[in-house]
Design an enzyme around this catalytic site. Sequence first.
Site, mmCIF file in Angstrom:
data_model
loop_
_atom_site.group_PDB
_atom_site.id
_atom_site.type_symbol
_atom_site.label_atom_id
_atom_site.label_comp_id
_atom_site.label_asym_id
_atom_site.label_seq_id
_atom_site.Cartn_x
_atom_site.Cartn_y
_atom_site.Cartn_z
ATOM 1 C CD GLU A 223 -2.928 -1.130 2.333
ATOM 2 O OE1 GLU A 223 -2.862 -0.222 3.179
ATOM 3 O OE2 GLU A 223 -3.793 -2.025 2.363
ATOM 4 C CG ASP B 227 -12.672 -8.764 1.916
ATOM 5 O OD1 ASP B 227 -12.469 -7.872 1.080
ATOM 6 O OD2 ASP B 227 -12.263 -8.674 3.104
ATOM 7 C CG HIS C 43 -9.904 -5.598 0.791
ATOM 8 N ND1 HIS C 43 -10.113 -6.754 1.520
ATOM 9 C CD2 HIS C 43 -8.597 -5.291 0.950
ATOM 10 C CE1 HIS C 43 -8.969 -7.118 2.087
ATOM 11 N NE2 HIS C 43 -8.032 -6.251 1.759
ATOM 12 C CD GLU D 248 -4.671 -7.787 1.728
ATOM 13 O OE1 GLU D 248 -5.532 -7.055 2.255
ATOM 14 O OE2 GLU D 248 -3.450 -7.557 1.810
ATOM 15 C CG ASN E 40 -0.720 -6.934 -1.479
ATOM 16 O OD1 ASN E 40 -1.343 -7.502 -2.375
ATOM 17 N ND2 ASN E 40 -1.188 -6.830 -0.245
HETATM 18 C C1 XIL Z 1 -6.236 -6.244 8.324
HETATM 19 C C2 XIL Z 1 -6.535 -7.400 9.235
HETATM 20 O O1 XIL Z 1 -7.479 -8.231 8.595
HETATM 21 C C3 XIL Z 1 -7.085 -6.917 10.557
HETATM 22 O O2 XIL Z 1 -7.193 -8.003 11.473
HETATM 23 C C4 XIL Z 1 -6.151 -5.870 11.151
HETATM 24 O O3 XIL Z 1 -6.742 -5.332 12.321
HETATM 25 C C5 XIL Z 1 -5.893 -4.756 10.162
HETATM 26 O O4 XIL Z 1 -5.369 -5.310 8.970
HETATM 27 N N1 XIL Z 1 -4.945 -4.523 3.699
HETATM 28 C C6 XIL Z 1 -3.963 -5.385 4.121
HETATM 29 C C7 XIL Z 1 -4.227 -6.273 5.279
HETATM 30 O O5 XIL Z 1 -2.914 -5.478 3.465
HETATM 31 O O6 XIL Z 1 -3.054 -6.520 6.009
HETATM 32 C C8 XIL Z 1 -5.291 -5.745 6.170
HETATM 33 O O7 XIL Z 1 -5.571 -6.718 7.174
HETATM 34 C C9 XIL Z 1 -6.505 -5.382 5.374
HETATM 35 C C10 XIL Z 1 -6.209 -4.318 4.366
#
Ligand code: XIL
Length: 461
Positions: A163, A270, A241, A268, A205
């Site tokens: 990020e 969802d 996401h 990631e 990422n």
């Molecule tokens: C999130 C986790 O799921 C949570 O448990 C934590 O509190 C915060 O981080 N982008 C990412 C992940 O790269 O590491 C994040 O994970 C979600 C957003």
Amino acid sequence: MNPPSIFRRRRVLLLSAAAAGAVLAASVAVASTAEAASTLGASAAQSGRYFGAAIAAGKLGDANYTGILTREFNAVTPENEMKWDATEPSQGRFTYTNGDRILNQGLSNGSKVRGHALLWHNQEPSWAQSLSGSALRNAAINHVTQVATHYKGKIYAWDVVNEAFADGGGGGRRDSNLQRTGNDWIEAAFRAAHTADPNAKLCYNDYNTDGVNAKSTGIYNMVRDFKSRGVPIDCVGFQSHLGTGIPGDYQANLQRFADLGVDVQITELDVAQGGNQASVYGSVTRACMAVARCTGITVWGIRDSDSWRTGENPLLFDNSGNKKAAYTSVLNALNAGGPTVPPTSGPTSPPTSPPTSGPTTPPSAGACSASVTLNSWNGGYTATVKVTAGSAAVNGWAVTVNLPSGGAVTNAWNATSSGTSGTVTFANVSYNGQIPAGGSTEFGFQGTGSGPSATPTCRAS
Ligand code: XIL
């Protein structure tokens, strides 16, 4: 486009079944297991891909959770356990207990393990938040080196930097204390990770990169630049996401990165629950399956109740662990097949930068030579030293470097060092002392100031 191999296989099996009535039942049974695997991991594996989940060490005692995990997934990512705040809670004190639990869970299940994430402006430990400049840069590179070395040889792919690009229209970097150490912080991190674990795939990422937009184009330009200059990057992770839909150019965006010569991964995934959840999941899966270098998909949790998106029910299993419609949509898309992931043999990265100094004459019998490659930034560097045996085997070696005044060695790997400033000698450790005639081995060290400018000397025993 060539027909997916999975379709070709089906035709052969059905023909043979039709031709031999007596073996019809057996052939069909083979066909159905080969073509319609009944778990996410097995169906992804048919085209050389993985299907993973982010998991939490604290949940590994939950039998419902681990039951789904071991049944369905062939890759894992630690949800929090390998982040900077978890692995280096105070400077120089490394804690790997929970990260190791995720690693061992994955390896014992025959799964790939994605490392997440070496450097990120979030979940940065408070001691690092208060650093800046070369103190922060040195701490960050040391962190990358230490953690990637601890997990060396075990990690399929590392999110080296997470990020680092800004949202919105500019396509530029996000402001952070890491960014303020200099725009080259990302490539310094990739070089340090490559030195520490040359066989892990190294990924950048990010999120909000789900179509061709200013942010994804900024990242695209960075990856293209890295590839052209030999910065060791192997893959780009698309967090994905998602809300209730995806851009129409989701697949085209993956493809343009793949065309740069990197793997792409959905890291990631969802999707907010709503009328479209199952179809969005299906679309994402089909997009990955259609891109040969899309090597796998990871969902960010197992059951809805495990999700960080509380109340959005964005995952493939409900709170009780039952499969949702989205699960079936993903499974069907995986089973429909797609181009097989091209095999890779070892790291795909080209060598990093050319040596800044090297031997000018070949080593003589019984001797050795050394050359050093520097990855420098303002105030520090990592050095990779290649030790090469001459025309006779070497049974133990010592390499001497001269450091400019004011600089010091802060750590070394794959060698022991005597002294930290001025003339410093590095000797082999037990496993890399013997080098066959003409062979070579590598060690590395990190230092403050600028690195050695002259060719090191090598003494063989
Ligand atoms: C999130 C986790 O799921 C949570 O448990 C934590 O509190 C915060 O981080 N982008 C990412 C992940 O790269 O590491 C994040 O994970 C979600 C957003």
